[in-house]
Design a protein around this motif. Structure first.
Motif, PDB file in Angstrom:
ATOM      1  N   UNK A 180      29.417  21.030  53.220  1.00  0.00           N
ATOM      2  CA  UNK A 180      28.419  21.577  52.297  1.00  0.00           C
ATOM      3  C   UNK A 180      27.005  21.263  52.771  1.00  0.00           C
ATOM      4  N   UNK A 181      26.833  20.132  53.394  1.00  0.00           N
ATOM      5  CA  UNK A 181      25.522  19.768  53.945  1.00  0.00           C
ATOM      6  C   UNK A 181      25.108  20.732  55.052  1.00  0.00           C
ATOM      7  N   UNK A 182      26.074  21.189  55.849  1.00  0.00           N
ATOM      8  CA  UNK A 182      25.781  22.081  56.974  1.00  0.00           C
ATOM      9  C   UNK A 182      25.753  23.551  56.587  1.00  0.00           C
ATOM     10  N   UNK A 183      26.374  23.896  55.469  1.00  0.00           N
ATOM     11  CA  UNK A 183      26.432  25.299  55.038  1.00  0.00           C
ATOM     12  C   UNK A 183      25.868  25.382  53.617  1.00  0.00           C
ATOM     13  N   UNK A 184      24.553  25.579  53.490  1.00  0.00           N
ATOM     14  CA  UNK A 184      23.883  25.463  52.191  1.00  0.00           C
ATOM     15  C   UNK A 184      24.265  26.521  51.168  1.00  0.00           C
ATOM     16  N   UNK A 185      24.986  27.559  51.576  1.00  0.00           N
ATOM     17  CA  UNK A 185      25.417  28.570  50.609  1.00  0.00           C
ATOM     18  C   UNK A 185      26.916  28.481  50.335  1.00  0.00           C
ATOM     19  N   UNK A 186      27.525  27.416  50.795  1.00  0.00           N
ATOM     20  CA  UNK A 186      28.952  27.198  50.556  1.00  0.00           C
ATOM     21  C   UNK A 186      29.157  26.485  49.225  1.00  0.00           C
ATOM     22  N   UNK A 187      30.324  26.723  48.639  1.00  0.00           N
ATOM     23  CA  UNK A 187      30.755  26.032  47.427  1.00  0.00           C
ATOM     24  C   UNK A 187      32.120  25.423  47.709  1.00  0.00           C
ATOM     25  N   UNK A 188      32.338  24.176  47.298  1.00  0.00           N
ATOM     26  CA  UNK A 188      33.589  23.522  47.643  1.00  0.00           C
ATOM     27  C   UNK A 188      34.212  22.744  46.513  1.00  0.00           C
ATOM     28  N   UNK A 189      35.516  22.541  46.647  1.00  0.00           N
ATOM     29  CA  UNK A 189      36.298  21.740  45.712  1.00  0.00           C
ATOM     30  C   UNK A 189      36.928  20.597  46.499  1.00  0.00           C
ATOM     31  N   UNK A 190      36.849  19.399  45.956  1.00  0.00           N
ATOM     32  CA  UNK A 190      37.556  18.255  46.509  1.00  0.00           C
ATOM     33  C   UNK A 190      38.735  17.925  45.613  1.00  0.00           C
ATOM     34  N   UNK A 191      39.925  17.915  46.183  1.00  0.00           N
ATOM     35  CA  UNK A 191      41.138  17.655  45.415  1.00  0.00           C
ATOM     36  C   UNK A 191      41.763  16.342  45.872  1.00  0.00           C
ATOM     37  N   UNK A 192      42.201  15.532  44.913  1.00  0.00           N
ATOM     38  CA  UNK A 192      42.871  14.278  45.244  1.00  0.00           C
ATOM     39  C   UNK A 192      43.749  13.872  44.074  1.00  0.00           C
TER      40      UNK A 192
END
Length: 296
Positions: free
Chosen positions: A140-152
């Motif tokens: 996300x730091x490198x792709x400013x228009x990305x959206x992400x989910x962290x699953x654990x």
């Protein structure tokens, strides 16, 4: 084992004393460990140490550095003592529920960025077994228009990852979800990444104590042959290929000797486009799969 650090001792002398104690104990990275602890425990920059190294530790500094040195001499890793570590040039807090980020894992980030080189491209991505959130946050730091989910599966890890996303300025583009692999998800995602547990269970007892005794076993144990997590992830995608977009990709970290096994496993499950990438040491480290499932 302890290191004698008097409050009147200078910072430079304290560092030398730590190096000597660590070398005498046979610690493999004695000099760098001693320097890391001295700088971080005393809240110094390298320039501070160079310009003001003759200043005394003081009572508080001597006590704090002495405690940290004792923990290191007892076998605790520097990252666990500090409660934080750097990954992809970014700071990450740690907890007992998270692995210490390794340089090898940066190969996953590099491979994923190489698949989507346009910095301003919109991406929807998910990090399976996010742990500290290091892979997700770096992407996300490198792709400013990305959206992400962290699953654990570990709520403690999710709390740490959420805080790390905030600390690194990407919290507005990150969400966190408790679940197991792909079961709780609906796609499509452009990118699925993971550093899953991949150590064969019988091998864990032979690992270095710093790993075996301090990293969470659930983040290490990949089952009898180390491949259980990969089977679950690949089977989930084979059942629901729509989880990946038409131009999407799955990027997985692997053990240095698992490239052939992962290739065979993926191909047996119907994945035709399977590529193995190497880390800086020349070892197999990343498997990339594109959506070329039979019958898709």
């Amino acid at each position: 084992m302890t290191v004698d650090l008097a409050p009147a001792l200078s910072r430079e002398a304290a560092l030398r004393r730590l190096v000597g104690a660590f070398e005498a104990a046979g610690l493999p990275d004695a000099r760098s460990d001693a320097r890391f602890l001295t700088l971080h425990i005393l809240a110094l920059t390298p320039l501070d140490l160079s310009l003001r190294g003759r200043e005394p530790l003081g009572a508080a500094g001597a006590e704090a550095l002495g405690r940290a040195a004792a923990r290191r001499l007892a076998g605790e890793p520097v990252a666990r003592i500090l409660g934080a570590w750097e990954f992809w040039g970014l700071p990450f807090a740690l907890s007992p529920d998270t692995l210490v980020p390794r340089p090898d894992t940066e190969s996953v980030v590099e491979a994923a960025l190489g698949l989507f080189p346009e910095r301003e491209r919109k991406l929807r991505l998910i990090d399976l077994g996010t742990g500290s959130g290091c892979i997700l946050v770096a992407l996300l730091h490198e792709r400013p228009r990305a959206y992400g989910i962290g699953l654990d599966r570990a709520q403690g890890a999710l709390a740490v990852a959420r805080n790390n996303a905030a600390a690194n300025g990407v919290a507005d583009r990150a969400s966190f979800l408790c679940g197991s692999w792909l079961d709780a998800l609906s796609g499509p995602f452009d990118l699925i990444v993971s550093n899953p547990p991949y150590i064969a269970a019988p091998v864990i007892a032979t690992l270095e104590p710093e790993v075996r005794l301090h990293d969470p076993r659930a983040a290490l144990d990949g089952g009898d042959d180390g491949l259980d997590a990969y089977r679950a992830i690949l089977a989930g995608l084979a059942r629901r290929p729509g989880l990946l977009s038409a131009q999407g990709a799955l990027v997985l970290e692997i053990g240095y000797d698992q490239g052939p096994a992962l290739t065979d496993l993926a191909q047996a499950m119907g994945f035709a486009d399977v590529r193995v990438g190497r880390d800086l040491a020349g070892n197999d480290r990343v498997v990339t799969l594109r959506p070329s499932l039979a019958g898709r």
